[in-house]
Design a protein around this motif. Sequence first.
Motif, short mmCIF file in Angstrom:
data_model
loop_
_atom_site.label_atom_id
_atom_site.label_comp_id
_atom_site.label_asym_id
_atom_site.label_seq_id
_atom_site.Cartn_x
_atom_site.Cartn_y
_atom_site.Cartn_z
N ARG A 98 1.24 -4.66 0.66
CA ARG A 98 0.03 -5.48 0.62
C ARG A 98 -1.17 -4.66 0.17
NH1 ARG A 98 -0.32 -7.29 5.74
NH2 ARG A 98 -1.82 -5.73 6.37
N GLN A 99 -1.29 -3.46 0.69
CA GLN A 99 -2.40 -2.58 0.31
C GLN A 99 -2.38 -2.30 -1.19
OE1 GLN A 99 -3.22 0.77 2.94
NE2 GLN A 99 -3.41 2.13 1.18
N ARG A 100 -1.18 -2.20 -1.76
CA ARG A 100 -1.06 -1.89 -3.18
C ARG A 100 -1.15 -3.13 -4.06
NH1 ARG A 100 3.54 2.74 -3.94
NH2 ARG A 100 2.40 2.99 -5.89
N GLY A 101 -1.30 -4.29 -3.46
CA GLY A 101 -1.50 -5.51 -4.24
C GLY A 101 -0.23 -6.27 -4.57
N LEU A 103 1.79 -8.63 -3.20
CA LEU A 103 1.79 -9.53 -2.05
C LEU A 103 3.13 -10.21 -1.85
CD1 LEU A 103 -1.78 -11.06 -2.41
CD2 LEU A 103 -1.05 -8.99 -1.22
N ALA A 104 3.85 -10.48 -2.93
CA ALA A 104 5.18 -11.09 -2.79
C ALA A 104 6.13 -10.13 -2.07
CB ALA A 104 5.74 -11.48 -4.15
N LEU A 105 6.10 -8.86 -2.46
CA LEU A 105 6.94 -7.85 -1.80
C LEU A 105 6.50 -7.67 -0.35
CD1 LEU A 105 9.18 -5.75 -2.01
CD2 LEU A 105 7.44 -4.09 -2.77
N ALA A 106 5.19 -7.70 -0.11
CA ALA A 106 4.68 -7.57 1.26
C ALA A 106 5.24 -8.67 2.15
CB ALA A 106 3.15 -7.61 1.26
N ARG A 107 5.21 -9.90 1.66
CA ARG A 107 5.75 -11.02 2.45
C ARG A 107 7.23 -10.82 2.73
NH1 ARG A 107 2.62 -14.02 -1.13
NH2 ARG A 107 4.48 -14.60 -2.32
N ARG A 108 7.96 -10.34 1.74
CA ARG A 108 9.40 -10.16 1.91
C ARG A 108 9.70 -9.08 2.97
NH1 ARG A 108 10.41 -10.18 -3.05
NH2 ARG A 108 10.82 -8.00 -3.59
N TRP A 109 9.03 -7.94 2.86
CA TRP A 109 9.27 -6.87 3.81
C TRP A 109 8.84 -7.28 5.21
CZ3 TRP A 109 12.85 -4.08 2.39
CH2 TRP A 109 12.89 -3.33 1.22
N LEU A 110 7.69 -7.93 5.33
CA LEU A 110 7.17 -8.29 6.66
C LEU A 110 8.04 -9.35 7.33
CD1 LEU A 110 3.39 -8.22 5.72
CD2 LEU A 110 4.53 -6.69 7.36
N GLU A 276 -13.38 4.85 -5.01
CA GLU A 276 -12.57 5.06 -3.81
C GLU A 276 -11.29 4.21 -3.85
OE1 GLU A 276 -15.64 5.99 -0.24
OE2 GLU A 276 -16.00 4.11 -1.29
N PHE A 277 -11.42 2.95 -4.24
CA PHE A 277 -10.25 2.08 -4.30
C PHE A 277 -9.25 2.55 -5.36
CE2 PHE A 277 -13.15 -1.32 -2.50
CZ PHE A 277 -12.49 -1.40 -1.28
N LEU A 278 -9.75 2.97 -6.51
CA LEU A 278 -8.86 3.45 -7.56
C LEU A 278 -8.12 4.71 -7.11
CD1 LEU A 278 -11.10 2.91 -10.73
CD2 LEU A 278 -9.09 1.58 -10.04
N ALA A 279 -8.81 5.57 -6.36
CA ALA A 279 -8.19 6.81 -5.90
C ALA A 279 -7.04 6.56 -4.95
CB ALA A 279 -9.24 7.70 -5.23
N MET A 280 -7.10 5.45 -4.20
CA MET A 280 -6.03 5.16 -3.23
C MET A 280 -5.09 4.08 -3.74
SD MET A 280 -8.03 2.97 -0.28
CE MET A 280 -9.54 3.92 -0.37
N ASP A 281 -5.21 3.71 -5.01
CA ASP A 281 -4.32 2.71 -5.62
C ASP A 281 -4.35 1.41 -4.83
OD1 ASP A 281 -2.48 1.58 -7.33
OD2 ASP A 281 -0.73 2.47 -6.37
N GLU A 282 -5.56 0.88 -4.59
CA GLU A 282 -5.71 -0.38 -3.87
C GLU A 282 -6.32 -1.41 -4.82
OE1 GLU A 282 -7.35 -2.10 0.40
OE2 GLU A 282 -6.98 0.02 0.12
#
Length: 348
Positions: A98-101, A103-110, A276-282
Motif C-alpha cells: 500500500r505504501q508503494r502504491g 493497492l491491488a497487491l495490498a488488498r490481496r496480501w492483507l 521526501e516521498f520520492l526518496a522513500m518510493d511512496e
Amino acid sequence: MYGKAFAPEYRGSLGDLSVNASLEEVLAKATEQLRRAERGGSDLESAHAGLAVAEASRRLGRVAEAERAWKDSYRAARRAADLGAMAWAVWSGGTLARQRGDLALARRWLATAAELAERGGDIVARGYSLAGLAETGRIQGDYQAVGELHEKLLAEARKRGEARHTVWALEGIAQMHRNTGSYDTALAMFEEAAEIAGRADDARGRAWALRGIADVRSARGETEPALALLSEAEAACREMRLVSALAYNHKMRGNVFFRAGRYAEAKEAYAGALEEFLAMDEPRGAALARLGLVKSRARLGRAAEETAAELDELHRTLGGIGLMHARDMVDKARAELGLTPVGAAAAC
C-alpha cells in the motif's frame, strides 16, 4: 478504559520495545536479535525479529530492505509452522505494498494475512489485517465499502480497550468525514483520537491526530493554530524518525499555506515533501505533493497550458494507482484554476 499503547508487531524477545521507540533503535535491536536467532536455529524468533526489521525499514522509507525482511520473516514463520507469525509477516508485506502504491497487491496480501490470523487464532493480527484492508479502501476513496468495517473495528478496539487501534479507527473515520465535508464530526473525532493517544503514550497516533486537527482548522481559516499543531506533530515525528509521517506533515503544511494564499511558502513546502516521498518510493504521497506544487505554481503565474498538461498527467497517475478521491481532487483543481483537460476542446 484504555491502557498504555503497545506495539504488537514487536514480538518475542523484542516485545518490550516501546511503541515510541526510535525506528533506528528498533532496527538496530531487531537486526542484532535476528542474527542471534539465526545462529541459534530458532525459526520463530527469526520470524519475530525479521518482522521488526521489516516494519522499521518500511517506516524509515527503506523499501527494498523492508521487502526482503518481511519475506524472510514469512519463510521463517512457515518453517516454524506458526500461522500467527506468518500472518504478521504478510500483514507487513501488504502494508508495504500500500505504501508503494500497489493497492491491488495490498488488498490481496492483507486479505491473506487476515485469513492466516483467523486460522491461527491471533485476534490482534486479524484486527490489524482487516484494518489494513479498511485503510486501503479509504485511501482509494471507496468510503461506502469500508465505512462499516472502520466502525466495526472501532467498536472492537473500544471493547478490548486497545488504545492504539482505537486511535487508528477514529482517525480513519474522521478522515472520511473531513473529505465529505462533515468538519464538525471530523474535528471531534480527531480530537478524541489525540486525547486517547496522549493518555496512552502513543506519540505516533497523536502526531497523526494533530495533523488531522490542523487540516480541519486550516480549512476553517485558522492558519496559525494549524501551523502550530503541525509543528508539535513534527517534533514527535523527528524524535521517532517517522519518515513517512513527517513527509505527510510537510505536505499538509503546504495545504495550510495554500489555503491562506501564501503560495510561495506553499510551493516550498510541497517541493520539500515531494523530495521526501520520492526518496522513500511512496507514489501516493508524491502525487499529492505534486498536485499541491502544480496549484501553487499556477497561482504564482505559471502558464495555463503547462499547468493543464501536468494536471492531465497527474489524473492519469492517480487513476493508475486507483485513488478515486485524489483523482477527484485533480478535477477540482482544474475547476478552481479555470482549466480544461488538454485536448478536450478538440474532442468536443
